[in-house]
Scaffold this motif. Structure first.
Motif, PDB file in Angstrom:
ATOM      1  N   ILE A  75      -2.397  79.739 -36.340  1.00 52.11           N
ATOM      2  CA  ILE A  75      -3.343  78.807 -36.956  1.00 52.11           C
ATOM      3  C   ILE A  75      -3.639  77.680 -35.973  1.00 52.11           C
ATOM      4  N   ASN A  76      -4.895  77.460 -35.680  1.00 52.47           N
ATOM      5  CA  ASN A  76      -5.317  76.357 -34.825  1.00 52.47           C
ATOM      6  C   ASN A  76      -5.534  75.119 -35.693  1.00 52.47           C
ATOM      7  N   LEU A  77      -4.658  74.128 -35.563  1.00 52.40           N
ATOM      8  CA  LEU A  77      -4.762  72.919 -36.379  1.00 52.40           C
ATOM      9  C   LEU A  77      -6.000  72.106 -36.044  1.00 52.40           C
ATOM     10  N   PHE A  78      -6.553  72.272 -34.837  1.00 44.17           N
ATOM     11  CA  PHE A  78      -7.740  71.536 -34.430  1.00 44.17           C
ATOM     12  C   PHE A  78      -9.025  72.330 -34.639  1.00 44.17           C
ATOM     13  N   ARG A  79      -8.944  73.452 -35.311  1.00 43.46           N
ATOM     14  CA  ARG A  79     -10.133  74.289 -35.500  1.00 43.46           C
ATOM     15  C   ARG A  79     -11.267  73.552 -36.219  1.00 43.46           C
ATOM     16  N   PRO A  80     -10.981  72.729 -37.257  1.00 46.00           N
ATOM     17  CA  PRO A  80     -12.092  72.015 -37.916  1.00 46.00           C
ATOM     18  C   PRO A  80     -12.870  71.096 -36.986  1.00 46.00           C
ATOM     19  N   LEU A  81     -12.262  70.678 -35.870  1.00 44.13           N
ATOM     20  CA  LEU A  81     -12.942  69.751 -34.965  1.00 44.13           C
ATOM     21  C   LEU A  81     -14.122  70.389 -34.254  1.00 44.13           C
ATOM     22  N   VAL A  82     -14.182  71.718 -34.239  1.00 44.18           N
ATOM     23  CA  VAL A  82     -15.286  72.407 -33.562  1.00 44.18           C
ATOM     24  C   VAL A  82     -16.617  72.013 -34.197  1.00 44.18           C
ATOM     25  N   LEU A  83     -16.635  71.832 -35.496  1.00 40.08           N
ATOM     26  CA  LEU A  83     -17.862  71.465 -36.209  1.00 40.08           C
ATOM     27  C   LEU A  83     -17.926  69.982 -36.558  1.00 40.08           C
ATOM     28  N   GLN A  84     -16.785  69.336 -36.655  1.00 44.06           N
ATOM     29  CA  GLN A  84     -16.747  67.920 -37.042  1.00 44.06           C
ATOM     30  C   GLN A  84     -16.786  67.045 -35.787  1.00 44.06           C
ATOM     31  N   ARG A  85     -17.967  66.913 -35.224  1.00 42.10           N
ATOM     32  CA  ARG A  85     -18.104  66.282 -33.911  1.00 42.10           C
ATOM     33  C   ARG A  85     -17.811  64.795 -33.953  1.00 42.10           C
ATOM     34  N   GLN A  86     -18.209  64.120 -35.000  1.00 49.46           N
ATOM     35  CA  GLN A  86     -17.944  62.684 -35.076  1.00 49.46           C
ATOM     36  C   GLN A  86     -16.451  62.414 -35.195  1.00 49.46           C
ATOM     37  N   ILE A  87     -15.771  63.215 -36.007  1.00 47.46           N
ATOM     38  CA  ILE A  87     -14.328  63.064 -36.149  1.00 47.46           C
ATOM     39  C   ILE A  87     -13.640  63.354 -34.821  1.00 47.46           C
ATOM     40  N   TYR A  88     -14.120  64.390 -34.131  1.00 51.15           N
ATOM     41  CA  TYR A  88     -13.538  64.735 -32.839  1.00 51.15           C
ATOM     42  C   TYR A  88     -13.737  63.610 -31.815  1.00 51.15           C
ATOM     43  N   ALA A  89     -14.958  63.074 -31.754  1.00 47.61           N
ATOM     44  CA  ALA A  89     -15.241  61.997 -30.801  1.00 47.61           C
ATOM     45  C   ALA A  89     -14.358  60.789 -31.082  1.00 47.61           C
ATOM     46  N   LYS A  90     -14.119  60.491 -32.348  1.00 44.58           N
ATOM     47  CA  LYS A  90     -13.245  59.367 -32.699  1.00 44.58           C
ATOM     48  C   LYS A  90     -11.806  59.632 -32.260  1.00 44.58           C
ATOM     49  N   MET A  91     -11.338  60.860 -32.418  1.00 48.13           N
ATOM     50  CA  MET A  91      -9.980  61.202 -31.983  1.00 48.13           C
ATOM     51  C   MET A  91      -9.829  61.057 -30.475  1.00 48.13           C
ATOM     52  N   VAL A  92     -10.810  61.560 -29.726  1.00 49.68           N
ATOM     53  CA  VAL A  92     -10.737  61.484 -28.267  1.00 49.68           C
ATOM     54  C   VAL A  92     -10.775  60.034 -27.809  1.00 49.68           C
ATOM     55  N   GLU A  93     -11.654  59.250 -28.403  1.00 54.06           N
ATOM     56  CA  GLU A  93     -11.739  57.834 -28.045  1.00 54.06           C
ATOM     57  C   GLU A  93     -10.424  57.114 -28.364  1.00 54.06           C
ATOM     58  N   HIS A  94      -9.870  57.416 -29.531  1.00 59.91           N
ATOM     59  CA  HIS A  94      -8.590  56.814 -29.932  1.00 59.91           C
ATOM     60  C   HIS A  94      -7.491  57.169 -28.932  1.00 59.91           C
ATOM     61  N   PHE A  95      -7.418  58.436 -28.547  1.00 58.17           N
ATOM     62  CA  PHE A  95      -6.352  58.856 -27.640  1.00 58.17           C
ATOM     63  C   PHE A  95      -6.538  58.249 -26.253  1.00 58.17           C
ATOM     64  N   GLN A  96      -7.783  58.186 -25.782  1.00 58.75           N
ATOM     65  CA  GLN A  96      -8.031  57.584 -24.472  1.00 58.75           C
ATOM     66  C   GLN A  96      -7.630  56.112 -24.452  1.00 58.75           C
ATOM     67  N   GLU A  97      -7.965  55.391 -25.515  1.00 60.67           N
ATOM     68  CA  GLU A  97      -7.571  53.982 -25.594  1.00 60.67           C
ATOM     69  C   GLU A  97      -6.052  53.848 -25.671  1.00 60.67           C
ATOM     70  N   MET A  98      -5.410  54.764 -26.379  1.00 59.87           N
ATOM     71  CA  MET A  98      -3.953  54.728 -26.473  1.00 59.87           C
ATOM     72  C   MET A  98      -3.312  54.939 -25.101  1.00 59.87           C
ATOM     73  N   ILE A  99      -3.846  55.898 -24.331  1.00 58.10           N
ATOM     74  CA  ILE A  99      -3.340  56.136 -22.978  1.00 58.10           C
ATOM     75  C   ILE A  99      -3.545  54.896 -22.114  1.00 58.10           C
ATOM     76  N   ARG A 100      -4.716  54.304 -22.229  1.00 61.65           N
ATOM     77  CA  ARG A 100      -5.034  53.136 -21.408  1.00 61.65           C
ATOM     78  C   ARG A 100      -4.129  51.946 -21.750  1.00 61.65           C
ATOM     79  N   ASN A 101      -3.729  51.832 -23.014  1.00 56.92           N
ATOM     80  CA  ASN A 101      -2.921  50.686 -23.452  1.00 56.92           C
ATOM     81  C   ASN A 101      -1.425  50.964 -23.436  1.00 56.92           C
ATOM     82  N   THR A 102      -1.029  52.161 -23.018  1.00 57.71           N
ATOM     83  CA  THR A 102       0.375  52.551 -23.125  1.00 57.71           C
ATOM     84  C   THR A 102       1.311  51.581 -22.410  1.00 57.71           C
ATOM     85  N   SER A 103       1.070  51.347 -21.148  1.00 56.66           N
ATOM     86  CA  SER A 103       1.970  50.487 -20.377  1.00 56.66           C
ATOM     87  C   SER A 103       2.009  49.077 -20.936  1.00 56.66           C
ATOM     88  N   VAL A 104       0.842  48.566 -21.350  1.00 58.38           N
ATOM     89  CA  VAL A 104       0.780  47.204 -21.889  1.00 58.38           C
ATOM     90  C   VAL A 104       1.579  47.104 -23.183  1.00 58.38           C
TER      91      VAL A 104
END
Length: 537
Positions: free
Chosen positions: A484-513
């Motif tokens: 089972i691919n847990l991220f399969r719904p993201l293929v069609l849910q583009r806005q939700i996917y974009a929010k997840m990617v943005e969230h993760f990128q910001e988390m990576i950027r803020n990790t050290s801080v």
């Protein structure tokens, strides 16, 4: 006159070379807003060069008529050919080099721009800071969680016993013992207030029974986009017992059922109260409504015994409860109604708070969290003493929570983080989880999540995974099912996917801080673990 014409050609070529893009400052070519101006200047300059070349050709043509002698003519041809070769070389270089320097940020089909992309492998961690961070942030919870578990288990037992007393044992669903899951019960809690997740199974009253239809059944009609879902059919006893299909006579009794059971159940219309309209399938909404009313009645019976308040946190999820003590401290309870799947530790549950699918009211989501909990307990048997795997899970969960507080909620959950960690535990040799390797394994976990998001692919760690140890005793139907691919719904849910990617990128950027900010540093050089951990809200 010939020498003057040649001198003019040389001047034009020199000007072209000096104004070539290679001589422009390289930093200017990376500024997106100057790209159009730069290209416009280059086109204008090229037009001027072409006009100058035409004018010179006309003058040279006139000069040729005045020249006599083959030697002078051959000299002119030589210089003209040389200038043409130089000019063509410059043009070829311009075509090859300028596009490589002037480029726009790449944007994929989901609207996510690669500008500012940060690779998780590029994040550097200081081992000393990480160790102090874990000691100050997480060690205090290891002692406190034991007391929280003890309190929650006692209160849940009391509440469920009261729930049984307010239910009609012959007409309502039967309440079974709860199962504790999540960070508090798996010893990786990261923050306050304590959040305890409980699964409460329900069973049908006798003589009814449940029949299951899963997405992985060979002849199921469950939609393909509902992987990991199933339906629960409430079956009447007709045909299951001789007393329901055969006339036993007035002087004979069924040893399983009282002769009035069927009439009583028919009068109570269990199907109308618990099933979706015009179906025999158990309704999530109906069950949640019944559960909320029953819990309210049960708390009314035992509230006088406790010196705290119990409230519903979210009316959309009736099992979302909050205990508030007079001191101001709180404990969050997520009580999820569920149905046990046959003779196993798998459950079909009414809801996941993070679920983004559009499942209908009769489609219940599969939960294998008990097997995942057992796997998380089993794998450390082969790991080194004080292995760093739990710290990896806690750090990333902590960063995720803090980023959520900064930029808002997204579809990424702690469950996804735990799933990624379990995949790494199954794939990497035990020796790689030494405590001194915390920084490397933390990078691995962040990189695994980042790659999973990029590919929109994160497989369930239990279903269809041949690497799960046989000791976990996964039912054969789930062990042999397609992953089972847990991220399969993201293929069609583009806005939700974009929010997840943005969230993760910001988390990576803020990790050290974030790690630095939440690691106490004392002026006398002692580490912060000598102090009580400050509240992490």
């Amino acid at each position: 006159m010939m020498q003057g014409a040649i001198a003019r050609v040389c001047i034009v070529v020199a000007a072209a070379i000096l104004n070539h893009p290679l001589f422009f400052p390289s930093e200017n070519t990376t500024i997106p807003e100057q790209d159009d101006d730069l290209l416009a200047r280059m086109r204008e300059h090229q037009e001027k060069l072409e006009a100058e070349q035409q004018r010179l050709e006309q003058e040279i043509a006139k000069a040729e008529q005045a020249l006599t002698g083959d030697q002078d003519s051959y000299g002119w041809y030589f210089w003209s050919a040389l200038c043409l070769v130089i000019f063509l070389t410059i043009e070829v270089c311009r075509q090859e080099i300028v596009p490589a320097e002037i480029h726009d940020p790449v944007e994929d089909e989901d609207g996510y721009s690669s500008a500012g992309y940060l690779n998780a492998k590029a994040v550097a961690f200081d081992k000393g800071v990480l160790n102090n961070f874990c000691k100050t942030r997480f060690l205090p919870f290891a002692h406190e969680s034991g007391r929280v578990r003890e309190f929650v288990e006692g209160f849940a037992d009391d509440l469920l016993e009261a729930l049984r007393s307010v239910c009609d044992r012959e007409a309502d669903l039967e309440v079974e013992d709860f199962v504790g899951i999540g960070s508090v019960f798996e010893s990786w809690r990261v923050c306050k207030p304590a959040t305890c997740d409980l699964i409460v199974p329900f069973a049908p009253p006798q003589p009814y029974r449940f029949q299951f239809q899963l997405w992985c059944d060979p002849f199921t009609d469950i939609p393909l986009d509902l992987q990991g879902y199933g339906r629960i059919q409430l079956k009447k006893p007709n045909g299951d017992c001789l007393c329901g299909s055969t006339n036993l006579g007035d002087d004979m009794l069924c040893l399983l059922h009282n002769r009035n059971d069927f009439d009583k159940l028919d009068e109570l219309t269990l199907e109308e109260r618990l099933c979706a309209r015009d179906t025999a399938y158990l309704s999530k909404d109906q069950l949640m409504r019944w559960f909320q009313i029953s819990v309210t009645k049960a708390w009314g019976q035992i509230s006088h015994k406790y010196d705290f308040e119990l409230a519903f946190r979210n009316l959309d999820f009736p099992g979302a409860l909050q205990i508030r003590f007079r001191s101001g401290k709180t404990v969050v309870l997520n009580v999820t109604p569920a149905v046990l799947f046959e003779d196993s530790d798998a459950y079909l549950i009414s809801h996941f708070p993070s679920d983004t699918s559009n499942a209908s009211d009769i489609h219940w989501q599969l939960s294998l969290t008990v097997y995942e909990r057992n796997l998380l307990k089993h794998l450390p048997i082969k790991l080194p003493t004080n292995s760093c795997h739990i710290y990896c899970l806690q750090i990333v969960s902590f960063l995720h929570k803090k980023q959520t507080a900064l930029t808002g909620r997204c579809a990424l959950t702690n469950y996804h983080i735990k799933t990624a960690l379990l995949h790494l535990l199954l794939s990497k040799p035990p020796s790689m989880w030494q405590p001194q390797n915390l920084d490397h394994r933390l990078q691995d976990l962040l990189s695994f999540l980042q790659k999973s998001l990029e590919e929109k692919r994160l497989y369930h760690v239990i279903v269809g995974n041949p690497h799960v140890p046989i000791e976990i005793q996964i039912p054969i139907i789930f062990r042999t099912a397609e992953p089972i691919n847990l991220f399969r719904p993201l293929v069609l849910q583009r806005q939700i996917y974009a929010k997840m990617v943005e969230h993760f990128q910001e988390m990576i950027r803020n990790t050290s801080v974030l790690v630095q900010e939440y690691t106490p540093h004392l002026p006398n050089g002692h580490t912060g673990h000598e102090l009580n951990s400050p509240d992490v809200g």
